[in-house]
Enzyme design. Structure first.
Site, PDB file in Angstrom:
ATOM      1  N   PHE A 102     -14.726  70.347   2.531  1.00 34.36           N
ATOM      2  CA  PHE A 102     -13.771  70.046   3.598  1.00 34.36           C
ATOM      3  C   PHE A 102     -14.425  69.050   4.560  1.00 34.36           C
ATOM      4  CE2 PHE A 102     -11.407  71.089   7.512  1.00 34.36           C
ATOM      5  CZ  PHE A 102     -10.117  70.988   7.027  1.00 34.36           C
ATOM      6  N   ASP A 156     -19.689  77.937   2.302  1.00 32.74           N
ATOM      7  CA  ASP A 156     -18.489  78.072   3.120  1.00 32.74           C
ATOM      8  C   ASP A 156     -17.450  78.847   2.313  1.00 32.74           C
ATOM      9  OD1 ASP A 156     -16.096  77.730   4.516  1.00 32.74           O
ATOM     10  OD2 ASP A 156     -16.788  75.831   5.376  1.00 32.74           O
ATOM     11  N   TYR A 199      -8.406  82.857   9.739  1.00 30.67           N
ATOM     12  CA  TYR A 199      -6.964  82.650   9.920  1.00 30.67           C
ATOM     13  C   TYR A 199      -6.271  82.290   8.617  1.00 30.67           C
ATOM     14  CZ  TYR A 199      -9.014  77.987  10.466  1.00 30.67           C
ATOM     15  OH  TYR A 199      -9.765  76.866  10.300  1.00 30.67           O
ATOM     16  N   LYS A 200      -7.037  82.131   7.529  1.00 26.26           N
ATOM     17  CA  LYS A 200      -6.425  81.818   6.232  1.00 26.26           C
ATOM     18  C   LYS A 200      -6.080  83.128   5.522  1.00 26.26           C
ATOM     19  CE  LYS A 200      -8.553  77.266   6.243  1.00 26.26           C
ATOM     20  NZ  LYS A 200      -9.756  76.476   5.975  1.00 26.26           N
ATOM     21  N   ARG A 254       0.303  71.696  -2.240  1.00 23.34           N
ATOM     22  CA  ARG A 254      -0.593  72.827  -2.428  1.00 23.34           C
ATOM     23  C   ARG A 254       0.128  74.131  -2.111  1.00 23.34           C
ATOM     24  NH1 ARG A 254      -5.914  73.582   1.337  1.00 23.34           N
ATOM     25  NH2 ARG A 254      -4.278  73.884   2.863  1.00 23.34           N
TER      26      ARG A 254
HETATM   27  C1  LIG Z   1     -10.201  75.500   7.068  1.00 24.29           C
HETATM   28  C2  LIG Z   1     -11.566  74.968   6.910  1.00 24.29           C
HETATM   29  C3  LIG Z   1     -12.319  74.545   8.024  1.00 24.29           C
HETATM   30  C4  LIG Z   1     -11.734  74.527   9.415  1.00 24.29           C
HETATM   31  O1  LIG Z   1     -12.700  74.654  10.386  1.00 24.29           O
HETATM   32  P1  LIG Z   1     -12.281  75.093  11.883  1.00 24.29           P
HETATM   33  O2  LIG Z   1     -13.476  74.847  12.692  1.00 24.29           O
HETATM   34  O3  LIG Z   1     -11.868  76.524  11.806  1.00 24.29           O
HETATM   35  O4  LIG Z   1     -11.111  74.247  12.272  1.00 24.29           O
HETATM   36  C5  LIG Z   1     -13.633  74.148   7.819  1.00 24.29           C
HETATM   37  N1  LIG Z   1     -14.167  74.126   6.568  1.00 24.29           N
HETATM   38  C6  LIG Z   1     -13.459  74.500   5.479  1.00 24.29           C
HETATM   39  C7  LIG Z   1     -14.094  74.484   4.136  1.00 24.29           C
HETATM   40  C8  LIG Z   1     -12.130  74.902   5.616  1.00 24.29           C
HETATM   41  O5  LIG Z   1     -11.413  75.227   4.538  1.00 24.29           O
END
Ligand SMILES: *Cc1c(COP(=O)(O)O)cnc(C)c1O
Length: 397
Positions: free
Chosen positions: A113, A184, A209-210, A356
């Site tokens: 990400f 992660d 939150y996911k 998705r």
């Molecule tokens: C959703 C997601 C994030 C989001 O990070 P926030 O700091 O919570 O906005 C970061 N890394 C990955 C791999 C994600 O899927």
């Protein structure tokens, strides 16, 4: 056996909506409404500042960390909550680099990400010791792990394609080469069985939150392997990670174990929502979730490929090599997703061309999968997506 009819009733999803975006933002757990109302009225309202002690607010980040630990194979006392995932990525990477000072390379992949890569770039810039972020294709990660690598920093499930890395094998390879790992789990926690301890991960981070349904902006978690817990130096050395926060010393001394990964005041209201959301996992086996999720994803792939020949599958067909999501590619992906949303099927779009869909057995079943495939078929057959409104990009896709 996990009872998914029971768990489905725990969520407040608008009637008629097919919600296939729990991989971005889980739905509202019914019990959270009452729990937050109680917290506001009876804890904050009645106790005010005393709430930190009498309502257990200060212990929340560790207590809830342990609840999440159970879902990711982390022993008690190795997970703590706080901040957002991007911050936790920074923190974990900084500590990992500190534990492996002789090396110059942070290895990641192009399926990570962007925020994780950005945080690494920012950290490397601040450290100013000639570190290099090396980003390879996901298939090439294993071959790229060598004796130059300080830290392998990966997201287990690719946010776009759903491709799953082999955490255990890559961690073993990293360790054999003298590197540490930061995993992660943003698209893993609550989606697939995870065993951070068994896999030997050095650090792991994730958001809530996911698939954990903690609500928009819910706090993130960080895991530190027990063998590093007393050695890891927190780069973000806030007062609540101090050995004695209320001694108000002028010098920082890291707290014990995972406590040192705390930074500042915990987000008590958000943690209260998350705590309520985690109740949904009581009595649920992650292996049942995995089996059901593979079944739902397989069914969706079969249905969509049979009905929509113009869409190209972007996700592997091998259930055990993907997370809990399915993506298809189409040049008009954005407009197609807007047409779906207008018809009550919510997924999301990830640039450049992926639509998705997340499959979350806690509240999604075959009926929703078949319903979504039928609506997608109608949109593709009659080009219902080709309207100016559907091409206009919103701020959040
Ligand atoms: C959703 C997601 C994030 C989001 O990070 P926030 O700091 O919570 O906005 C970061 N890394 C990955 C791999 C994600 O899927």
């Amino acid at each position: 056996m996990s009872d998914f009819a029971r768990t489905r009733a725990l969520f407040d999803i608008p009637e008629g909506l097919i919600y296939l975006d729990g991989n971005s933002l889980g739905p509202l757990p019914v019990v959270a409404k009452q729990r937050v109302a109680d917290m506001l009225a009876n804890e904050w309202g009645k106790h005010l500042i005393k709430g930190w002690n009498v309502a257990g607010w200060m212990a929340q980040p560790r207590r809830i960390g342990d609840r999440i630990g159970k879902l990711i194979g982390a022993p008690e006392g190795t997970v703590v909550m706080g901040d957002t995932l991007s911050i936790k990525v920074y923190q974990a990477l900084a500590s990992a680099l500190d534990l492996n000072p002789g090396r110059k390379v942070v290895l990641s992949d192009s399926g990570n990400f962007p925020s994780d890569l950005y945080m690494a770039q920012g950290l490397i810039g601040s450290l100013g010791r000639g570190l290099d972020l090396k980003v390879v294709e996901p298939e090439d990660v294993e071959a790229a792990i060598d004796e130059t690598v300080a830290v392998v920093m990966l997201t287990e499930v690719d946010y776009r394609t759903g491709r799953l890395h082999d955490m255990k094998a890559l961690t073993a390879k990293a360790h054999a080469a003298g590197a540490l790992t930061v995993w992660d789990l943003a698209h893993s926690a609550g989606a697939i069985p995870v065993d951070v301890f068994g896999a030997g991960a050095d650090f792991a981070v994730g958001c809530t939150y996911k698939y954990l349904n903690g609500g928009p902006g819910a706090p993130a978690f960080i895991y530190v392997a027990p063998k590093h817990a007393e050695m890891a130096r927190p780069a973000l050395s806030g007062w609540l990670g101090h050995e004695a926060p209320f001694a108000f010393d002028l010098d920082y001394r890291a707290g014990h174990g995972i406590d040192r990964m705390r930074v500042g005041t915990p987000p008590v209201i958000a943690l209260t929502v998350l705590d309520a959301a985690l109740d949904a996992w009581d009595g649920v086996s992650m292996h049942d979730v995995r089996a059901a999720s593979i079944g739902l994803c397989d069914l969706f792939i079969r249905e969509v490929e049979g009905r929509c020949p113009e869409l190209t599958l972007a996700t592997t067909r091998h259930g055990h090599q993907r997370g809990s999501q399915v993506s298809f590619r189409h040049p008009a992906g954005y407009a197609i997703m807007q047409a779906l949303i207008a018809r009550g099927v919510i997924g999301d779009f990830r640039a450049p061309d992926a639509i998705r869909f997340g499959f979350t057995p806690l509240y999604i079943g075959e009926k929703e999968v078949l319903g979504a495939a039928a609506i997608l078929e109608a949109i593709m057959k009659d080009r219902l997506w080709d309207k100016p409104d559907y091409h206009r990009k919103a701020a959040v896709t």
